[in-house]
Design a protein around this motif. Structure first.
Motif, PDB file in Angstrom:
ATOM      1  N   GLU A 209       0.855  -1.184   0.000  1.00 18.69           N
ATOM      2  CA  GLU A 209       0.000   0.000   0.000  1.00 18.69           C
ATOM      3  C   GLU A 209       0.890   1.233   0.000  1.00 18.69           C
ATOM      4  OE1 GLU A 209      -3.665  -1.844   2.665  1.00 18.69           O
ATOM      5  OE2 GLU A 209      -2.200  -0.536   3.625  1.00 18.69           O
ATOM      6  N   GLU A 258      -4.674   5.605   2.729  1.00 15.21           N
ATOM      7  CA  GLU A 258      -4.218   4.720   1.658  1.00 15.21           C
ATOM      8  C   GLU A 258      -4.502   5.386   0.312  1.00 15.21           C
ATOM      9  OE1 GLU A 258      -5.795   0.600   1.561  1.00 15.21           O
ATOM     10  OE2 GLU A 258      -5.627   0.793  -0.606  1.00 15.21           O
ATOM     11  N   ASN A 261      -2.578   0.981  -3.938  1.00 12.46           N
ATOM     12  CA  ASN A 261      -2.449  -0.406  -3.505  1.00 12.46           C
ATOM     13  C   ASN A 261      -2.065  -1.242  -4.723  1.00 12.46           C
ATOM     14  OD1 ASN A 261      -4.715  -2.648  -1.651  1.00 12.46           O
ATOM     15  ND2 ASN A 261      -2.523  -2.619  -1.840  1.00 12.46           N
TER      16      ASN A 261
HETATM   17 MG    MG Z   1      -6.364  -1.394  -0.784  1.00 13.74          MG
END
Ligand code: MG
Ligand code: ATP
Length: 408
Positions: A209, A258, A261
């Protein structure tokens, strides 16, 4: 652009349910507007920011030989049945039937669609490796959409998919993509950490991530200031204050957002959706796949979380909707002449030509957060007051000096 013509105007007050800076300033500044929870219009200013971020992402994906395409958001059930994800992603995916009873789902992600393309078009090992990507809206039935662009039910993502004959080749591309991602975030003015995380609902392997440390984040990571080690607390076996496994310094824990990813599916899709080619020795080999996502609309919100003060947004130049904000606090044509000059030179400038108070113009300039504020008033004579949004100091410059500064 003339601010008198800009749609829409800034709001007098921030949305009362706003708990984060990005929600507050993006809505109050007229960057985004909520249609329903988790579903937003990117208004003209917000769309300019999205376009700049998308262009940065495009450049870096193209540099890694990514080929841009656009896949459908309206998807048939049958391809999702092949991987079992029609069932397993039921809570996340919007699923419905048309009048004839045919099942459809809205794109929560595009692995099934892209792999269906690949198995039909790739017949030879000579066609591998390659990568395709798109910048497109995803739909997810998020239980708790966050206000603003942070967590939407409809949101914009860049998703790239790479296809390989060998694990070694996939690993190599995956590593180069980590570097490409770092460039994207750096160019957007962000310091994103590369964090080891679980494979989530997609894969049992680890994933990586990209996380930006911020109190507005919903994730928690452990990270080291002495080196680049970082792990999501979801998988970490050490705690805050423990020694960094890489360099020995005590690690820190923090909330984070985040913003990307990436993960390898390896041969999962080959097996589920029957994607094989013969290698040069004539042996049947699975077409391996890896996926790489960047939350484009979440990036807009993340940048605001990192780049703001108590008056409004402080855009990094690379993603600002306009480079300069010209304010006319004078009743004559001086500012309009400056505006024409800057525009002719291709400098992106928002010109506040409205007949409103100086205080209101200054407040809007701080809220909108363009990198350079230029003020023409009775006090400035034939000069211009030049101020960076991220600095308290201003200077009086000639038009030519302003042009020089803005052209560099
Ligand atoms: Mg993710
Ligand atoms: P999260 O854990 O935040 O729900 P995710 O792991 O489900 O995200 P991915 O499937 O990895 O998300 O999607 C790729 C990227 O898209 C994420 O890293 C994030 O930046 C962005 N993203 C995911 N869900 C949303 C959402 N609901 N709204 C805005 N951006 C999102």
């Amino acid at each position: 652009m003339l601010q008198s013509q800009l749609f829409p105007k800034t709001l007098k007050i921030a949305p009362k349910d706003a708990t984060s800076a990005s929600h507050k300033y993006l809505v109050q500044g007229g960057y985004a507007d909520m249609l329903q929870a988790g579903v937003y219009t990117y208004l003209p200013l917000g769309w300019r920011v999205m376009t700049k971020i998308s262009d940065i992402v495009r450049e870096e994906m193209n540099a890694e030989n990514g080929q841009e395409l656009l896949m459908p958001a309206l998807q048939p059930k049958n391809i999702w049945d092949e991987t079992g994800r029609w069932e397993s992603m039921k809570e996340v995916m919007y699923q419905f039937q048309d009048e004839s009873g045919k099942d459809f789902g809205l794109a929560a992600t595009h692995e099934e669609v892209v792999y269906d393309l690949v198995r039909r078009f790739i017949n030879s090992y000579r066609d591998l490796p390659f990568a395709v990507y798109q910048i497109q809206n995803k739909f997810r039935a998020e239980l708790r959409p966050k206000g603003g662009l942070m967590r939407g039910r409809e949101f914009c993502m860049k998703d790239l998919y790479s296809f390989h004959l060998s694990q070694e080749d996939m690993d190599k591309y995956y590593s180069s993509m980590i570097e490409a991602y770092k460039k994207v975030y750096r160019r957007c003015g962000l310091d994103a950490k590369v964090v080891e995380a679980s494979g989530g609902m997609f894969t049992k392997k680890f994933s990586h991530e990209f996380q930006v440390v911020s109190d507005a984040g919903e994730d928690r990571i452990l990270y080291c200031d002495g080196c680049d080690w970082a792990q999501n607390t979801e998988i970490s076996e050490i705690k805050s204050g423990d020694k960094c496994p890489k360099c020995g310094l005590p690690v820190k824990e923090g909330k984070s957002i985040e913003v990307g990813n990436i993960f390898q599916f390896a041969d999962k899709y080959a097996k589920d959706m029957n994607g094989f080619v013969n290698d040069d020795a004539g042996n049947k080999q699975p077409i391996l796949m890896a996926s790489y996502g960047i939350g484009i609309s979440r990036l807009v919100a993340t940048i605001v979380e990192v780049c703001h003060d108590d008056k409004g947004i402080v855009w990094p130049e690379s993603v600002a909707p306009f480079k300069a904000h010209l304010l006319s606090i004078k009743k004559d044509e001086t500012a309009s002449e400056v505006y024409k000059q800057l525009k002719n030179l291709g400098i992106e400038v928002l010109f506040d030509d409205r007949d409103i108070s100086a205080g209101a113009k200054f407040a809007d300039a701080d809220l909108l957060g363009l990198p350079y504020r230029l003020v023409v008033s009775d006090k400035t004579g034939d000069k211009i007051e030049f101020k960076r949004r991220d600095s308290a100091d201003s200077e009086l410059l000639s038009v030519q000096e302003v042009i020089n500064k803005l052209s560099s």
